[in-house]
Design a protein around this motif. Sequence first.
Motif, mmCIF file in Angstrom:
data_model
loop_
_atom_site.group_PDB
_atom_site.id
_atom_site.type_symbol
_atom_site.label_atom_id
_atom_site.label_comp_id
_atom_site.label_asym_id
_atom_site.label_seq_id
_atom_site.Cartn_x
_atom_site.Cartn_y
_atom_site.Cartn_z
ATOM 1 N N TYR A 120 0.717 -1.346 0.055
ATOM 2 C CA TYR A 120 0.017 -0.078 0.005
ATOM 3 C C TYR A 120 0.740 1.081 0.030
ATOM 4 C CZ TYR A 120 -4.217 -3.093 0.586
ATOM 5 O OH TYR A 120 -5.088 -3.993 0.311
ATOM 6 N N TYR A 165 -6.755 -11.606 0.787
ATOM 7 C CA TYR A 165 -7.842 -10.791 0.217
ATOM 8 C C TYR A 165 -6.747 -9.373 -0.292
ATOM 9 C CZ TYR A 165 -10.417 -6.180 0.256
ATOM 10 O OH TYR A 165 -10.808 -5.099 -0.069
ATOM 11 N N ASP A 187 -7.040 -7.221 -3.659
ATOM 12 C CA ASP A 187 -7.557 -5.703 -3.940
ATOM 13 C C ASP A 187 -6.598 -4.952 -4.384
ATOM 14 O OD1 ASP A 187 -8.997 -3.450 -2.291
ATOM 15 O OD2 ASP A 187 -7.129 -3.181 -1.174
ATOM 16 N N ARG A 237 -7.089 -4.034 -8.377
ATOM 17 C CA ARG A 237 -8.333 -3.155 -8.597
ATOM 18 C C ARG A 237 -7.832 -1.832 -8.171
ATOM 19 N NH1 ARG A 237 -12.410 -6.740 -5.139
ATOM 20 N NH2 ARG A 237 -11.418 -6.045 -3.342
ATOM 21 N N GLU A 238 -6.999 -1.748 -7.105
ATOM 22 C CA GLU A 238 -6.503 -0.447 -6.577
ATOM 23 C C GLU A 238 -5.582 0.260 -7.766
ATOM 24 O OE1 GLU A 238 -8.539 0.446 -4.150
ATOM 25 O OE2 GLU A 238 -6.970 1.271 -2.969
ATOM 26 N N LYS A 281 -7.427 1.626 -10.392
ATOM 27 C CA LYS A 281 -8.136 2.727 -9.824
ATOM 28 C C LYS A 281 -6.979 3.860 -10.076
ATOM 29 C CE LYS A 281 -10.018 2.648 -5.548
ATOM 30 N NZ LYS A 281 -10.315 2.655 -4.441
ATOM 31 N N PHE A 327 1.794 2.444 13.371
ATOM 32 C CA PHE A 327 1.430 1.136 13.537
ATOM 33 C C PHE A 327 1.379 0.567 12.200
ATOM 34 C CE2 PHE A 327 -2.397 3.895 13.522
ATOM 35 C CZ PHE A 327 -3.138 3.360 12.541
ATOM 36 N N MET A 348 -2.473 12.686 11.979
ATOM 37 C CA MET A 348 -2.117 11.564 11.359
ATOM 38 C C MET A 348 -3.163 10.999 10.304
ATOM 39 S SD MET A 348 -1.186 7.896 12.968
ATOM 40 C CE MET A 348 0.173 8.350 14.249
ATOM 41 N N TYR A 349 -2.438 10.467 9.176
ATOM 42 C CA TYR A 349 -3.666 10.014 8.380
ATOM 43 C C TYR A 349 -2.954 8.574 7.976
ATOM 44 C CZ TYR A 349 -5.766 14.373 7.727
ATOM 45 O OH TYR A 349 -6.626 15.563 7.808
ATOM 46 N N TRP A 350 -3.776 7.430 8.178
ATOM 47 C CA TRP A 350 -3.004 6.119 8.205
ATOM 48 C C TRP A 350 -3.773 5.458 6.751
ATOM 49 C CZ3 TRP A 350 -5.603 1.136 9.306
ATOM 50 C CH2 TRP A 350 -4.983 -0.003 8.937
ATOM 51 N N ASP A 406 -5.690 4.939 1.313
ATOM 52 C CA ASP A 406 -7.166 5.252 1.498
ATOM 53 C C ASP A 406 -7.403 6.525 2.056
ATOM 54 O OD1 ASP A 406 -7.721 3.112 0.047
ATOM 55 O OD2 ASP A 406 -8.064 1.905 1.987
ATOM 56 N N ARG A 407 -6.398 7.027 3.140
ATOM 57 C CA ARG A 407 -6.440 8.665 3.287
ATOM 58 C C ARG A 407 -5.623 9.436 2.666
ATOM 59 N NH1 ARG A 407 -9.889 6.349 4.821
ATOM 60 N NH2 ARG A 407 -10.774 5.894 6.713
ATOM 61 N N ASP A 431 -7.472 12.745 1.292
ATOM 62 C CA ASP A 431 -8.003 13.595 2.670
ATOM 63 C C ASP A 431 -6.552 14.294 3.216
ATOM 64 O OD1 ASP A 431 -10.521 12.532 2.628
ATOM 65 O OD2 ASP A 431 -10.060 10.838 3.967
#
Lengths: 196, 196
Positions: free
Chosen positions: A16, A62, A66, A69-70, A73, A168, A179-181, A184-185, A188
Amino acid sequence: MTAPEIACWFDFASNYSYLSVLRLARQKDVIVRWKPFLLGPIFAAQGWNNSPFVLQKDKGDYVWQDMPRECVKYGLPWRQPSEFPRRSLLAARVALLGEHQPWMAEFCARVMLANFEHDEDIGNADVIAAILTSIGLDAPALLAAAQSDDNKARLRARSEEAAALHLFGAPTFFVGAEMYWGNDRLSDALSRATRG
Amino acid sequence: MTAPEIACWFDFASNYSYLSVLRLARQKDVIVRWKPFLLGPIFAAQGWNNSPFVLQKDKGDYVWQDMPRECVKYGLPWRQPSEFPRRSLLAARVALLGEHQPWMAEFCARVMLANFEHDEDIGNADVIAAILTSIGLDAPALLAAAQSDDNKARLRARSEEAAALHLFGAPTFFVGAEMYWGNDRLSDALSRATRG
């Protein structure tokens, strides 16, 4: 008015993180503070001796559904690595040297693509050397500097900083103290950075 | 042409399920197959005796920073529950009775709002009864049916189905055989469903 900034904490072994590093390497509107680090010590502090995507088989299975597809995208290439997670220690040490250099984004993107598009072993010094050479850098000198005691100590200090910030997982973004983890963030976090 | 469908597996105790249940309860273009289940047995199979948001303190602390931002993003109310995770067994048993009833979406939304907006103990039968009554249903009859041996067995079967489908968290969506994990994938799952 200061330019918007985002700190991106990432591990070259993390799939990710791959998505976020490539997305950030492309964009020009925000100053990226690259923070290469190792997830290993973070996971070890949880009592885990490997990635949760390996330790938790259903979640791991999974993730490989995923990721394609990501990548569609975000318009990124994808090949599932034949080895996961790969050893990211050497790449992280080299990246520490590049943090404030103009070649940093390109180096990070190429290492990520080596791992997640070309299925190359980024733990192998020859692979890292080839990437450095391909962007016009002095690979032997950088690899030597990467493995110096000073630089090894810098990576240990980075790990301590990650723990102190309560990281983490990866990627993790900071906009100021917020903080943004997770990839997917990222949108934002970027919105927050440019909103000021 | 058949109407687009999505299966939504959720736990009333799960804060990210709250986001998805409320989003799906609002929308009219897709048939939602509601699949209330319990995360407890899934976590227990991993050797966990509680939510990872409790067991992993740094992740848990982050989640309570993430939720208010997410609720702003989706236009949903939010108050951090004073108890987490709450006991969702009774609500799940009642929801099993409603799966094919016109009151299902409203019941699920109200239980979620009780937990995550009003900080009410959804493990308390009086709270569930008040929700049933508020939507014009016969609360004593439904609570008795929910606690029948037949219905208890149905929830155990649901847990076995969840394990057989390799669920590892909630919410989880299926569009046909394709699995999407997490509220962050709900838009992708809905796009997939309506694309046919």
